[in-house]
Design a protein around this motif. Structure first.
Motif: not given
Length: 524
Positions: A166, A164, A183-185
Motif C-alpha cells: 500500500d 499487501r 484481496d491483493r496479497w
C-alpha cells in the motif's frame, strides 16, 4: 391600717460592688482600685501600644526563620550530589533461570502485541501488530520513512511471507485490522540478512519449546543492569547475548544466530518477575538498532490469509453426510457441465499469478489466461484437455487484457500460436488447473479425507475438506448443496494457491491449433 406589702428593695450599692468584686476578682471598694473612668482611659492608651510591639516581635521572628531556612536550602542544593547508579553485577540464580526460560514463557503465552522500531533516521521502519508464537505467525502493519516497497500489511507463517503493498499508506503505522483484507496479497521474497528478514526472524525466534542454556552467572556475558518500570509494572533489565535462532528456511540461515548487541555491546531484556519479556533492545547486522516492545495483554486470535491456508480449524474425520457429499461430487460436477474460474497462485519464490477462464467437467477441459504480477505486459494462455496441457505466451492485449491483478478471460476461439504441449503437469500452475478438472474424476484417486473447518466463500457456507493424492496436498471447498466452490493446492514455497469456481454455461473449448514442429525436431 395599710396591710399592702412593702416595696421590694434592690441590693444596696455596697452589696452590688461586693458582688462585682467577687465575680471579677477586683477590689471591693472604691479606694481599693481604679474608678471606671480611670480603667477606660488605660485601655484606650496603653493597650494598642503593647499589641503593636507583640506583632512586630512575631513578624521579626518569622522573617528570621525564613531567612535561616532559605540559607540552609541554598547551601544544601549547592552541596547535593545524586546517589551513584547501582553498578551492573552478575545474575543471581533466580534471574538466570528467568532469562533461560524466557522463550518458553513466550510460547506458553501464545501471542502478544508488538511494536518494533528498526533502524534510525530516514531508514527507520516501524512495525505494529501481533506475533503468534504458537503457529508461528506474524501479522504486522509496516510503515515509517524507511519502509519503501514493503509499506503495507504483512503476514509471515514460518518460511512463507506474503504482503499487501500500500504505497499510499500514511508513514505512521497502526495496528492492522483483525479480519485481514481478502484481496491483493502476494508472495514476497526476503533477501537473506537484509531488509526485514533479520527483524522477522528475531520476532519468531523469541519462542522455544525448551529452556535455553542457563547464562553464566560469574564472569560471563549475562549481567543485571538496572531496575525499571514499564506499563505492566516493575522489571529487571538484564544484559545477555541473543539466543541462537533456527532459521525458517536454509535460504535465510545467514540471518540466524548473528551477534546482536545493545547500547553497551549486548542485547538488553526487560523481564518481569514471571519471566515475561516486555522490551528488548539490540542491534542487527544490516538493520542497525532495533527496539521491540511487547504488549502482553493484547492477545487476539489471528487469522492467516488464504495464501497462508486461512484459519487452522480443528481437523476431524468426515461425518456420514459430508462423506456422501464428497462421494457424489464427481457426478454432480459432470451434471453441472462447467464453471467460470478465477485463479490466485503464489508459486515459486516470488511469482504471483492471477488468472481467469473457463472449465468444463463434462469435456474435462480448461482454458485460462494467466498474468504474472512481475511481468504485467505478458499473458500466458493455458489449455488443458485429454491430450495434456499446452501453453503459449502472448502480449497482454492479446491475452484477455485487463490489469495484471485482475486479468480478463482468454481470447475465444482458442488462437493459433506457439503452443508448448506437455503430457504431465510440470509446475504448481499445471497441478492446480489439473486438480480442478480432475475433481470430476474417480473418487479412489483422492486418498483419505479430513474436514479442516467450516468457512465462507462468495457468501456461501462450505466445508473445507483436505486430502493428499500422491505427493500433492489438496483442499476442496464444498457447499451444503454439494457444489465445488474452490480448489486449493499447497505449493512448493509453502503457500496455498486457489481456483475459485462459479457454475456457468461455458463455450465449447476446442483444442489449440498445433503448430507443426520444424523439420528434425522431436514430436511430443
Amino acid at each position: 391600717m395599710d396591710t399592702s406589702p412593702a416595696p421590694a428593695r434592690g441590693p444596696s450599692p455596697d452589696a452590688t460592688r461586693a458582688g462585682n468584686a467577687l465575680r471579677t476578682g477586683g477590689p471591693t471598694s472604691e479606694t481599693d482600685g481604679h474608678t471606671p473612668e480611670t480603667d477606660d482611659t488605660d485601655t484606650d492608651s496603653a493597650g494598642p501600644s503593647r499589641a503593636s510591639r507583640r506583632r512586630r516581635t512575631v513578624l521579626l521572628l518569622l522573617a528570621l526563620t525564613a531567612v535561616t531556612s532559605a540559607t540552609a536550602l541554598v547551601a544544601g542544593l549547592l552541596s547535593w550530589a545524586p546517589d551513584p547508579p547501582t553498578p551492573a553485577r552478575p545474575l543471581t540464580v533466580t534471574e538466570a533461570e528467568r532469562l533461560a526460560a524466557m522463550r518458553v514463557t513466550n510460547l506458553r503465552d501464545l501471542r502478544a502485541g508488538v511494536h518494533v522500531t528498526a533502524g534510525a533516521g530516514a531508514s527507520r521502519t516501524d512495525l505494529v501488530g501481533w506475533v503468534d508464537w504458537s503457529r508461528p505467525l506474524l501479522y504486522l502493519d509496516v510503515g515509517g520513512p524507511g519502509a519503501g516497497a514493503e509499506r503495507g500489511l504483512l503476514q509471515s507463517a514460518g518460511p512463507v511471507l506474503v504482503t499487501r503493498p500500500d504505497p499510499a499508506a500514511v508513514p505512521t503505522p497502526a495496528a492492522p485490522p483483525l479480519v485481514p483484507p481478502a484481496d491483493r496479497w502476494r508472495l514476497h521474497r526476503l533477501t537473506p540478512g537484509a531488509g526485514l528478514a533479520p527483524v522477522l526472524d528475531l520476532l519468531l525466534g523469541l519462542a522455544a519449546d525448551r529452556p535455553d542454556p542457563s547464562p553464566a552467572m560469574d564472569g560471563g556475558d549475562a549481567r543485571w543492569v538496572a531496575r525499571d518500570v514499564v506499563a505492566a509494572g516493575p522489571v529487571d533489565v538484564l544484559q545477555a547475548p541473543l539466543p541462537a535462532v533456527t532459521p525458517p528456511t536454509p535460504a535465510r540461515a545467514a540471518t540466524a544466530g548473528t551477534a546482536a548487541t545493545g547500547p553497551d555491546g549486548s542485547t538488553r531484556y526487560w523481564l518481569d518477575r514471571d519471566g515475561r519479556l516486555h522490551k528488548l533492545v539490540t542491534r542487527l547486522p544490516g538493520v542497525g538498532p532495533v527496539t521491540v516492545l511487547l504488549n502482553r495483554i493484547d492477545r487476539p486470535t489471528l487469522r492467516p490469509v488464504d495464501a497462508l491456508g486461512g484459519r487452522p480449524g480443528l481437523p476431524r474425520a468426515l461425518t456420514d453426510a459430508e462423506q456422501r457429499r464428497l462421494d457424489r461430487l464427481p457426478a454432480r460436477l459432470r451434471g453441472q457441465g462447467g464453471a467460470t474460474l478465477t485463479l490466485t497462485a503464489p508459486v515459486g519464490t516470488d511469482t504471483n499469478l492471477r488468472g481467469a477462464g473457463w472449465l468444463s467437467w463434462a469435456a474435462r477441459t480448461a482454458y485460462v489466461a494467466v498474468a504474472d504480477l512481475g511481468v504485467p505486459d505478458r499473458r500466458t494462455l493455458l489449455h488443458r484437455d485429454a491430450a495434456g496441457l499446452s501453453r503459449t505466451d502472448v502480449p497482454a492485449e492479446a491475452g484477455g487484457g485487463g490489469a495484471a491483478e485482475t486479468p480478463g478471460r482468454p481470447p475465444f476461439p482458442v488462437p493459433a500460436g506457439s503452443w508448448r504441449p506437455t503430457r504431465a503437469p510440470r509446475d504448481d500452475l499445471d497441478l492446480l488447473v489439473d486438480a480442478a478438472v480432475a475433481a470430476a474424476g474417480p473418487v479412489a484417486q483422492r486418498g483419505a479425507a479430513v474436514r479442516v473447518r467450516e468457512d465462507l466463500v462468495a457468501g456461501r457456507t462450505v466445508d473445507v475438506v483436505e486430502f493428499r493424492p500422491g505427493d500433492a496436498r489438496l483442499r476442496y471447498w464444498i457447499d451444503r448443496d454439494g457444489s465445488l466452490r474452490r480448489v486449493e493446492l499447497h505449493t512448493g514455497p509453502g503457500a496455498w494457491a486457489q481456483v475459485d469456481l462459479s457454475p456457468a454455461v461455458v463455450p465449447r473449448l476446442g483444442p489449440p491449433p498445433r503448430a507443426t514442429p520444424p523439420s528434425g525436431a522431436p514430436r511430443r
